[in-house]
Design a protein around this motif. Structure first.
Motif, PDB file in Angstrom:
ATOM      1  N   ASP A 122      10.372   2.065   1.147  1.00  0.00           N
ATOM      2  CA  ASP A 122      11.531   1.866   0.271  1.00  0.00           C
ATOM      3  C   ASP A 122      11.061   1.876  -1.178  1.00  0.00           C
ATOM      4  O   ASP A 122       9.891   1.604  -1.466  1.00  0.00           O
ATOM      5  CB  ASP A 122      12.229   0.530   0.591  1.00  0.00           C
ATOM      6  CG  ASP A 122      11.327  -0.650   0.299  1.00  0.00           C
ATOM      7  OD1 ASP A 122      11.374  -1.158  -0.823  1.00  0.00           O
ATOM      8  OD2 ASP A 122      10.528  -1.036   1.182  1.00  0.00           O
ATOM      9  N   GLU A 123      11.995   2.187  -2.057  1.00  0.00           N
ATOM     10  CA  GLU A 123      11.631   2.389  -3.459  1.00  0.00           C
ATOM     11  C   GLU A 123      11.076   1.128  -4.136  1.00  0.00           C
ATOM     12  O   GLU A 123      10.123   1.211  -4.905  1.00  0.00           O
ATOM     13  CB  GLU A 123      12.863   2.901  -4.222  1.00  0.00           C
ATOM     14  CG  GLU A 123      12.552   3.210  -5.672  1.00  0.00           C
ATOM     15  CD  GLU A 123      13.232   4.477  -6.150  1.00  0.00           C
ATOM     16  OE1 GLU A 123      14.329   4.755  -5.665  1.00  0.00           O
ATOM     17  OE2 GLU A 123      12.647   5.158  -6.999  1.00  0.00           O
ATOM     18  N   ASP A 124      11.629  -0.037  -3.828  1.00  0.00           N
ATOM     19  CA  ASP A 124      11.163  -1.263  -4.501  1.00  0.00           C
ATOM     20  C   ASP A 124       9.703  -1.559  -4.157  1.00  0.00           C
ATOM     21  O   ASP A 124       8.898  -1.891  -5.035  1.00  0.00           O
ATOM     22  CB  ASP A 124      12.031  -2.467  -4.095  1.00  0.00           C
ATOM     23  CG  ASP A 124      13.418  -2.388  -4.738  1.00  0.00           C
ATOM     24  OD1 ASP A 124      13.598  -1.553  -5.646  1.00  0.00           O
ATOM     25  OD2 ASP A 124      14.304  -3.151  -4.318  1.00  0.00           O
ATOM     26  N   THR A 125       9.373  -1.424  -2.872  1.00  0.00           N
ATOM     27  CA  THR A 125       7.985  -1.701  -2.464  1.00  0.00           C
ATOM     28  C   THR A 125       7.059  -0.631  -3.033  1.00  0.00           C
ATOM     29  O   THR A 125       5.950  -0.924  -3.487  1.00  0.00           O
ATOM     30  CB  THR A 125       7.873  -1.741  -0.919  1.00  0.00           C
ATOM     31  OG1 THR A 125       8.893  -2.608  -0.410  1.00  0.00           O
ATOM     32  CG2 THR A 125       6.520  -2.220  -0.468  1.00  0.00           C
ATOM     33  N   GLU A 133      12.471   9.343  -3.125  1.00  0.00           N
ATOM     34  CA  GLU A 133      13.138  10.246  -2.159  1.00  0.00           C
ATOM     35  C   GLU A 133      12.532  11.653  -2.218  1.00  0.00           C
ATOM     36  O   GLU A 133      12.376  12.312  -1.194  1.00  0.00           O
ATOM     37  CB  GLU A 133      14.637  10.366  -2.490  1.00  0.00           C
ATOM     38  CG  GLU A 133      15.401   9.063  -2.370  1.00  0.00           C
ATOM     39  CD  GLU A 133      15.621   8.683  -0.915  1.00  0.00           C
ATOM     40  OE1 GLU A 133      15.836   9.605  -0.117  1.00  0.00           O
ATOM     41  OE2 GLU A 133      15.544   7.491  -0.595  1.00  0.00           O
ATOM     42  N   SER A 157      10.751  -0.824   6.898  1.00  0.00           N
ATOM     43  CA  SER A 157      11.167   0.432   6.266  1.00  0.00           C
ATOM     44  C   SER A 157      10.012   1.442   6.250  1.00  0.00           C
ATOM     45  O   SER A 157      10.224   2.651   6.380  1.00  0.00           O
ATOM     46  CB  SER A 157      11.728   0.209   4.857  1.00  0.00           C
ATOM     47  OG  SER A 157      10.764  -0.391   4.056  1.00  0.00           O
ATOM     48  N   TRP A 158       8.784   0.934   6.130  1.00  0.00           N
ATOM     49  CA  TRP A 158       7.614   1.836   6.195  1.00  0.00           C
ATOM     50  C   TRP A 158       7.526   2.479   7.589  1.00  0.00           C
ATOM     51  O   TRP A 158       7.311   3.686   7.712  1.00  0.00           O
ATOM     52  CB  TRP A 158       6.346   1.046   5.847  1.00  0.00           C
ATOM     53  CG  TRP A 158       5.055   1.783   6.051  1.00  0.00           C
ATOM     54  CD1 TRP A 158       4.543   2.794   5.285  1.00  0.00           C
ATOM     55  CD2 TRP A 158       4.103   1.562   7.104  1.00  0.00           C
ATOM     56  NE1 TRP A 158       3.332   3.210   5.796  1.00  0.00           N
ATOM     57  CE2 TRP A 158       3.041   2.469   6.904  1.00  0.00           C
ATOM     58  CE3 TRP A 158       4.037   0.672   8.181  1.00  0.00           C
ATOM     59  CZ2 TRP A 158       1.927   2.518   7.750  1.00  0.00           C
ATOM     60  CZ3 TRP A 158       2.925   0.722   9.019  1.00  0.00           C
ATOM     61  CH2 TRP A 158       1.892   1.636   8.807  1.00  0.00           C
TER      62      TRP A 158
END
Ligand code: SF4
Length: 257
Positions: A149-152, A166, A199-200
């Motif tokens: 995910d983008e935040d991580t 993305e 999410s990973w």
């Protein structure tokens, strides 16, 4: 403990590793500092001073310097399994990366037809069509993906601006024989717990690479509060992902990386 030293030339090694056997390193980047599009909190080279997508051209080896260094190295009588693009930062930010890859591939197929070409990349340029095409020429494209995910992603890799998570995922899906390499860490920022871990895993299943290599950071890291993940925990993750999701995960750690 000191941070690990930078490579002081274009060619280094051959070094032996469990992943690549006898590997000759090719460094496309400056020799006096790390040039990278990421500033990963676990980086063993320390913090990125030159955080960029296009380093100063005067600081970089030219194509002719690179090609003659590779040619000299490949004519020496010694066994080689891989010729590996890696070095002091991110290889694909060299502005001539696509041309260099093509030339090295041509020389390698002439002088070392049995050696394969490997790339260690942070994946930050896969959305650029000509760079993606060059990456697709590698036998073993080992592409970083530490987050789903983008935040991580931003918290761990601390990227230069204008890199879209993305776009990285879309680019990775286009690479044949893709090997994802993920560094798993714990501490204030973690990708081995909770939503970040899930999410990973989800994104790995979506990309469906040929292999996933997982390992953890080793001291010293750029940020003091990064906590290493133990080999036992890495092996548990390997087993879970392989059994539950039929991913081809392999654990590496220590000098065997
Ligand atoms: S991509 Fe590699 S060299 Fe660049 S900051 Fe991250 S770990 Fe360091």
């Amino acid at each position: 403990m000191a941070q690990i030293s930078l490579q002081n030339g274009i060619i280094y090694g051959p070094v032996f590793s469990r992943r690549l056997g006898r590997s000759l390193g090719v460094n496309l980047l400056p020799t006096s500092y790390k040039a990278c599009s990421f500033d990963c909190i676990y980086c063993q080279y320390g913090q990125t001073i030159d955080l960029c997508l296009s380093p100063e051209i005067e600081e970089l080896p030219t194509i002719s310097q690179l090609i003659s260094a590779v040619e000299r190295a490949l004519t020496k009588p010694r066994a080689l399994d891989f010729i590996t693009f890696s070095g002091n930062g991110e290889p694909s930010i060299h502005p001539k990366f696509p041309a260099i890859v093509r030339r090295v591939k041509e020389i390698a197929s002439r002088l070392r037809p049995n050696a394969k070409l490997a790339l260690l990349s942070n994946s930050s340029r896969v959305m650029v069509p000509e760079i993606l095409s060059a990456i697709c020429l590698f036998d073993a494209p080992m592409m970083k993906l530490d987050a789903g995910d983008e935040d991580t992603f931003l918290a761990i890799n601390q990227t230069v601006g204008n890199i879209c998570f993305e776009d990285i995922i879309d680019g990775l899906k286009e690479i044949p024989n893709l090997i994802i390499q993920s560094i798993l860490i714990d501490g204030a920022v973690s990708n081995v717990r909770g939503a970040a871990f899930n999410s990973w895993v989800d994104i790995l299943r979506e990309i469906n690479p040929q292999e996933v290599h997982i390992y953890s950071s080793e001291r010293p890291t750029a940020h003091e509060d990064v906590v290493c993940v133990s080999p036992a925990k890495l092996m548990k993750i390997e087993e879970e992902l392989n059994n539950r999701f039929q991913l081809n995960v392999r654990v590496f750690w220590s000098e065997n990386f």
